[in-house]
Write a protein that holds these residues in place. Structure first.
Motif, PDB file in Angstrom:
ATOM      1  N   GLU A 189    -121.471  27.520  34.048  1.00  6.91           N
ATOM      2  CA  GLU A 189    -120.378  27.664  35.010  1.00  6.91           C
ATOM      3  C   GLU A 189    -119.609  26.350  35.159  1.00  6.91           C
TER       4      GLU A 189
ATOM      5  N   GLU B  41    -117.604  30.301  31.921  1.00  6.73           N
ATOM      6  CA  GLU B  41    -117.912  30.429  33.338  1.00  6.73           C
ATOM      7  C   GLU B  41    -118.500  31.818  33.640  1.00  6.73           C
TER       8      GLU B  41
ATOM      9  N   LYS C  96    -122.219  32.859  35.122  1.00  8.54           N
ATOM     10  CA  LYS C  96    -122.458  33.740  36.268  1.00  8.54           C
ATOM     11  C   LYS C  96    -123.429  34.855  35.892  1.00  8.54           C
TER      12      LYS C  96
ATOM     13  N   LYS D  18    -126.952  33.397  35.746  1.00 12.13           N
ATOM     14  CA  LYS D  18    -127.497  33.197  37.084  1.00 12.13           C
ATOM     15  C   LYS D  18    -127.922  34.524  37.696  1.00 12.13           C
TER      16      LYS D  18
END
Length: 71
Positions: free
Chosen positions: A14, A40, A44, A47
């Motif tokens: 990210e 990015e 995400k 995560k």
């Protein structure tokens, strides 16, 4: 990969993606901006995968603990 590894790699991707976007904007490079957006979004996703793995692990551990208490 473990949950923590996914979260760390996701955070790094990210940050790198945001940096690429900023550099792309500053230099007028659409290609670099596009790469930054993709990286990015990848971060995400990583995560989110780490969060899902952690939630699953926590649920399994909670169930196991509850089962052991009932014995």
């Amino acid at each position: 990969m473990g949950a923590t590894t996914d979260k760390i790699k996701g955070t790094a991707n990210e940050a790198i993606g945001k940096a690429k976007q900023g550099i792309g904007e500053a230099t007028g490079s659409d290609r670099l901006q596009g790469e930054g957006v993709i990286q990015e979004v990848k971060g995400k996703g990583q995560k989110a995968m780490g969060d899902a793995k952690q939630a699953t692990k926590d649920a399994v551990n909670e169930t196991a603990a509850a089962t052991n208490k009932n014995l």
